[in-house]
Design a protein around this motif. Structure first.
Motif, short mmCIF file in Angstrom:
data_model
loop_
_atom_site.label_atom_id
_atom_site.label_comp_id
_atom_site.label_asym_id
_atom_site.label_seq_id
_atom_site.Cartn_x
_atom_site.Cartn_y
_atom_site.Cartn_z
N TYR A 1 -30.15 -55.60 -49.67
CA TYR A 1 -31.00 -54.45 -49.40
C TYR A 1 -30.16 -53.47 -48.58
O TYR A 1 -29.37 -53.89 -47.74
CB TYR A 1 -32.24 -54.90 -48.60
CG TYR A 1 -33.25 -53.82 -48.35
CD1 TYR A 1 -34.25 -53.55 -49.29
CD2 TYR A 1 -33.23 -53.07 -47.18
CE1 TYR A 1 -35.19 -52.55 -49.06
CE2 TYR A 1 -34.16 -52.07 -46.95
CZ TYR A 1 -35.14 -51.82 -47.89
OH TYR A 1 -36.07 -50.82 -47.68
N PRO A 2 -30.27 -52.17 -48.83
CA PRO A 2 -29.41 -51.22 -48.12
C PRO A 2 -29.36 -51.51 -46.61
O PRO A 2 -30.40 -51.76 -46.01
CB PRO A 2 -30.08 -49.88 -48.41
CG PRO A 2 -30.75 -50.08 -49.74
CD PRO A 2 -31.23 -51.51 -49.72
N ASN B 1 -30.53 -50.81 -53.97
CA ASN B 1 -31.06 -49.45 -54.01
C ASN B 1 -32.42 -49.42 -54.70
O ASN B 1 -33.35 -48.75 -54.22
CB ASN B 1 -30.06 -48.57 -54.76
CG ASN B 1 -30.45 -47.10 -54.74
OD1 ASN B 1 -30.47 -46.48 -53.70
ND2 ASN B 1 -30.75 -46.56 -55.91
N THR C 1 -34.54 -51.87 -54.94
CA THR C 1 -35.49 -52.53 -54.04
C THR C 1 -36.03 -51.56 -53.01
O THR C 1 -37.23 -51.50 -52.73
CB THR C 1 -34.82 -53.72 -53.34
OG1 THR C 1 -34.22 -54.58 -54.31
CG2 THR C 1 -35.84 -54.52 -52.54
N TYR C 2 -35.14 -50.77 -52.44
CA TYR C 2 -35.53 -49.78 -51.42
C TYR C 2 -36.55 -48.80 -51.98
O TYR C 2 -37.61 -48.56 -51.37
CB TYR C 2 -34.28 -49.03 -50.93
CG TYR C 2 -34.58 -47.82 -50.09
CD1 TYR C 2 -34.82 -47.94 -48.73
CD2 TYR C 2 -34.64 -46.55 -50.66
CE1 TYR C 2 -35.11 -46.83 -47.95
CE2 TYR C 2 -34.92 -45.43 -49.89
CZ TYR C 2 -35.15 -45.58 -48.53
OH TYR C 2 -35.44 -44.47 -47.78
N ARG D 1 -40.67 -48.71 -51.32
CA ARG D 1 -41.20 -47.49 -50.72
C ARG D 1 -42.40 -46.96 -51.51
O ARG D 1 -43.42 -46.57 -50.93
CB ARG D 1 -40.11 -46.42 -50.66
CG ARG D 1 -40.51 -45.16 -49.93
CD ARG D 1 -39.45 -44.09 -50.03
NE ARG D 1 -39.32 -43.57 -51.39
CZ ARG D 1 -38.62 -42.48 -51.70
NH1 ARG D 1 -37.96 -41.83 -50.76
NH2 ARG D 1 -38.55 -42.05 -52.95
N THR E 1 -34.72 -60.22 -46.85
CA THR E 1 -33.36 -59.96 -47.30
C THR E 1 -32.35 -60.57 -46.33
O THR E 1 -32.72 -61.30 -45.40
CB THR E 1 -33.14 -58.45 -47.49
OG1 THR E 1 -31.88 -58.23 -48.10
CG2 THR E 1 -33.20 -57.71 -46.15
N GLY F 1 -40.12 -49.59 -42.45
CA GLY F 1 -39.65 -48.48 -43.25
C GLY F 1 -40.49 -47.23 -43.06
O GLY F 1 -41.51 -47.23 -42.36
N GLU G 1 -43.42 -50.21 -45.13
CA GLU G 1 -42.83 -51.46 -45.62
C GLU G 1 -42.05 -52.14 -44.50
O GLU G 1 -41.40 -51.49 -43.70
CB GLU G 1 -41.93 -51.21 -46.84
CG GLU G 1 -40.70 -50.36 -46.59
CD GLU G 1 -40.91 -48.86 -46.66
OE1 GLU G 1 -39.91 -48.14 -46.90
OE2 GLU G 1 -42.05 -48.40 -46.45
N ILE H 1 -39.13 -54.77 -43.33
CA ILE H 1 -37.90 -55.43 -43.78
C ILE H 1 -37.56 -56.54 -42.80
O ILE H 1 -37.39 -56.29 -41.59
CB ILE H 1 -36.72 -54.44 -43.88
CG1 ILE H 1 -37.08 -53.27 -44.79
CG2 ILE H 1 -35.47 -55.14 -44.38
CD1 ILE H 1 -37.43 -52.00 -44.05
N LYS I 1 -26.50 -42.24 -47.67
CA LYS I 1 -27.19 -41.46 -48.70
C LYS I 1 -26.95 -39.96 -48.58
O LYS I 1 -26.74 -39.29 -49.59
CB LYS I 1 -28.70 -41.74 -48.64
CG LYS I 1 -29.14 -43.04 -49.28
CD LYS I 1 -30.64 -43.21 -49.16
CE LYS I 1 -31.39 -42.06 -49.77
NZ LYS I 1 -32.85 -42.14 -49.60
#
Length: 375
Positions: free
Chosen positions: A10-11, A19, A21-22, A26, A39, A51, A55, A57, A271
């Protein structure tokens, strides 16, 4: 719904699957679902993080060494630790659906949770977890893991590939087990990845991705250097990424261009920096030998770049010859040189770039993909 999302990357870890997954997580959170992502941890990143859209993590401390790639031992540790964490630490949590990115290794966790916790799961195939993908490199791996793959696929509620080519390849195995493989493509964030308001100049060819055999980075380098030499073109080839062939690529680049006049190699970028690199380039290059569906190609298209790519499954679902890019024959140095020459001198690259942007906007949406996965 209460969604449990599994991916050992995961990033900032990993590539396209992390990517995806992110962005999918979201979208599920934005739609009002509760999303928990399990992750792998990495130094400098918190064990638990919220997030932008709610979300959560959870990063398991597994001693992972590199951002861009995971060892087999690290994957196995993820399987054991993720299952133990969910089974013990999250024993009171009631999940409606588990979504596993990759059949292997994460699908092992999902299938164990179905047995122990009765949580239904969906498998999202990404490429390397499909028998026959990169057959030369992964044949032994797929042969040894065939019984596990069969079990995981058969127990899944749905098995989903991200491109037509990957779906067709997976179906060859799935048919033997009376499993149906669906296709739901990747998406791209067209609100973030978009063309710059500043006029684009013809200068930089750009590659973004892992430095692995299937991406043919050495072939790109050699063809580009021959193109600049034979045509006296003041062009720049920029490689962004990392991977097992990174040192080899750097050595080859220094030998061909010791002053770094024509070739520059960068590591993974955040990014915002990556978006700026897309916006400053004028053409994206990805003549990969096999592909699920390239996130970086979609991001480049969203930023208005024409493509030089290979006519293989995945790539030919986002690139149409002479519409938003051109195809080059695989590992044919003369053909790839000609592709560089054509894009530099003859192609209407600005119109192609506008077509890329239009295709990204109309055909590839993370929101639509997210809804279809949990429909």
């Amino acid at each position: 719904m209460n969604l449990l999302v599994l991916n050992y990357e995961y990033p900032p870890l990993g590539g396209g699957a992390g990517n995806a997954t992110y962005f999918l997580a979201r979208e599920w959170a934005k739609a009002g679902h509760t999303v928990s992502i399990i992750t792998t941890g990495f130094k400098g990143y918190p064990c638990k993080e919220k997030g932008l859209h709610g979300e959560i993590i959870y990063r398991l401390s597994l001693g992972r060494k590199r951002k861009e790639s995971s060892t087999l031992f690290e994957m196995l540790k993820y399987v054991l630790c993720a299952f133990a964490y969910i089974y013990i630490q999250k024993k009171r949590e009631s999940y409606d659906q588990c979504i596993s990115f990759f059949a292997l290794p994460t699908g092992i966790v999902a299938s164990m949770l179905k047995v122990c916790r009765k949580i239904p799961y969906i498998i999202l195939l990404r490429g390397g977890d499909v028998p026959g993908f990169l057959n030369k490199e992964l044949h032994l791996y797929h042969t040894l893991t065939a019984p596990i793959t069969k079990y995981i696929w058969k127990k899944a509620s749905r098995v989903i590939a991200n491109s037509t080519g990957l779906k067709d390849l997976a179906q060859k195995t799935a048919t033997q087990h009376n499993v149906l493989v669906e296709k739901i493509p990747n998406g791209v964030d067209t609100q973030f990845f978009m063309p710059s308001s500043i006029s684009r100049f013809k200068k930089t060819f750009l590659f973004v991705g892992r430095f692995v055999p299937q991406k043919n980075c050495s072939a790109i380098l050699n063809a580009f250097m021959h193109f600049t030499k034979n045509n006296s073109a003041e062009a720049l080839m920029l490689f962004v990424g990392d991977g097992p062939l990174g040192k080899k690529l750097q050595h080859e680049a220094r030998a061909l261009d010791p002053q770094e006049q024509y070739v520059k190699i960068m590591g993974w970028q955040d990014k915002e920096t990556l978006k700026q690199l897309y916006q400053q380039a004028f053409c994206f290059v990805n003549p990969s030998s096999e592909e699920g569906m390239s996130n970086t190609m979609l991001e480049a298209m969203a930023c208005g770049l024409p493509l030089i790519t290979s006519n293989v499954s995945g790539n030919n679902e986002v690139c149409t010859q002479n519409v938003n890019g051109i195809y080059s024959e695989l590992l044919n140095s003369s053909a790839l040189q000609e592709a560089f020459r054509y894009m530099w001198f003859d192609a209407d690259w600005q119109t192609m770039g506008k077509q890329s942007r239009s295709i990204a906007e109309t055909e590839f949406s993370w929101s639509a993909s997210a809804k279809r996965i949990i429909s």
